[in-house]
Enzyme design. Structure first.
Site, PDB file in Angstrom:
ATOM      1  N   GLN A  51      17.775 -49.717 -12.504  1.00 25.45           N
ATOM      2  CA  GLN A  51      19.023 -49.543 -11.765  1.00 25.45           C
ATOM      3  C   GLN A  51      19.599 -48.158 -12.005  1.00 25.45           C
ATOM      4  OE1 GLN A  51      21.794 -52.753 -12.133  1.00 25.45           O
ATOM      5  NE2 GLN A  51      23.254 -51.768 -10.792  1.00 25.45           N
ATOM      6  N   PHE A  52      19.252 -47.222 -11.126  1.00 25.75           N
ATOM      7  CA  PHE A  52      19.708 -45.841 -11.264  1.00 25.75           C
ATOM      8  C   PHE A  52      21.219 -45.717 -11.144  1.00 25.75           C
ATOM      9  CE2 PHE A  52      19.403 -46.149  -6.703  1.00 25.75           C
ATOM     10  CZ  PHE A  52      20.403 -45.312  -6.226  1.00 25.75           C
ATOM     11  N   THR A  53      21.883 -46.679 -10.517  1.00 26.43           N
ATOM     12  CA  THR A  53      23.328 -46.585 -10.321  1.00 26.43           C
ATOM     13  C   THR A  53      24.105 -46.682 -11.636  1.00 26.43           C
ATOM     14  OG1 THR A  53      23.532 -48.950  -9.845  1.00 26.43           O
ATOM     15  CG2 THR A  53      23.212 -47.457  -7.960  1.00 26.43           C
TER      16      THR A  53
END
Length: 162
Positions: free
Chosen positions: A88-90
């Site tokens: 999850q890059f966010t």
């Protein structure tokens, strides 16, 4: 005048103790667990193999499962639980300016995907069982039942506090 540019590594993880969790992509379940940890993982460009190893060790030894007295004294290893690992890059969003998050610190896919895959291998090795996964870069739907609720946020830049 000398100027210094400091690079901080910040592999981030949101760890949720769950009674169940699953990941679905295009109506197909890619990973599902009962009783264990849902781990959302964000990889930064500056992250290293040492960051990954440190975090993997912390994840499998973190004592957040209840013992007979109801105290959080057991690890995922102790309870023989499972892990669902989701990229999850966010988690690396910067929201200082304006209202649109910036993801400039998030690792590019050519770096993040191998690190995500290696984290899965490390965790599987430490647990001596397969870690369930999402699909890197996909539009994933995560279903979970947070147990407690217990949710812990960790980052490798702040090792002294974890």
């Amino acid at each position: 005048m000398l100027s210094f540019f400091l690079t901080f590594t910040t592999m981030r993880a949101v760890i949720q103790r769950v009674t169940q969790a699953s990941c679905t992509v295009d109506n197909q379940v890619t990973g599902t667990i009962q009783h264990g940890l849902l781990v959302l993982l964000g990889v930064e460009e500056a992250d290293t193999a040492d960051d990954m190893k440190w975090l993997a060790q912390k994840l499998v030894n973190l004592r957040i499962f209840s013992d007979e007295a109801g105290l959080m004294n057991r690890s995922i290893q102790d309870i023989r639980g499972n892990i669902l690992l989701i990229s999850q890059f966010t988690l690396l969003a910067q929201t200082k300016k304006g209202n649109r998050p910036s993801f400039i610190r998030a690792a590019k896919p050519e770096k993040a995907k191998p690190m995500y895959e290696e984290m899965a291998v490390l965790l599987s090795t430490l647990l001596n069982k397969e870690v369930q996964l999402g699909i890197f870069g996909a539009d994933m739907k995560i279903d979970l039942c947070n147990d407690g609720p217990v949710t812990i946020i960790m980052n490798t830049q702040d090792k002294d506090n974890f």
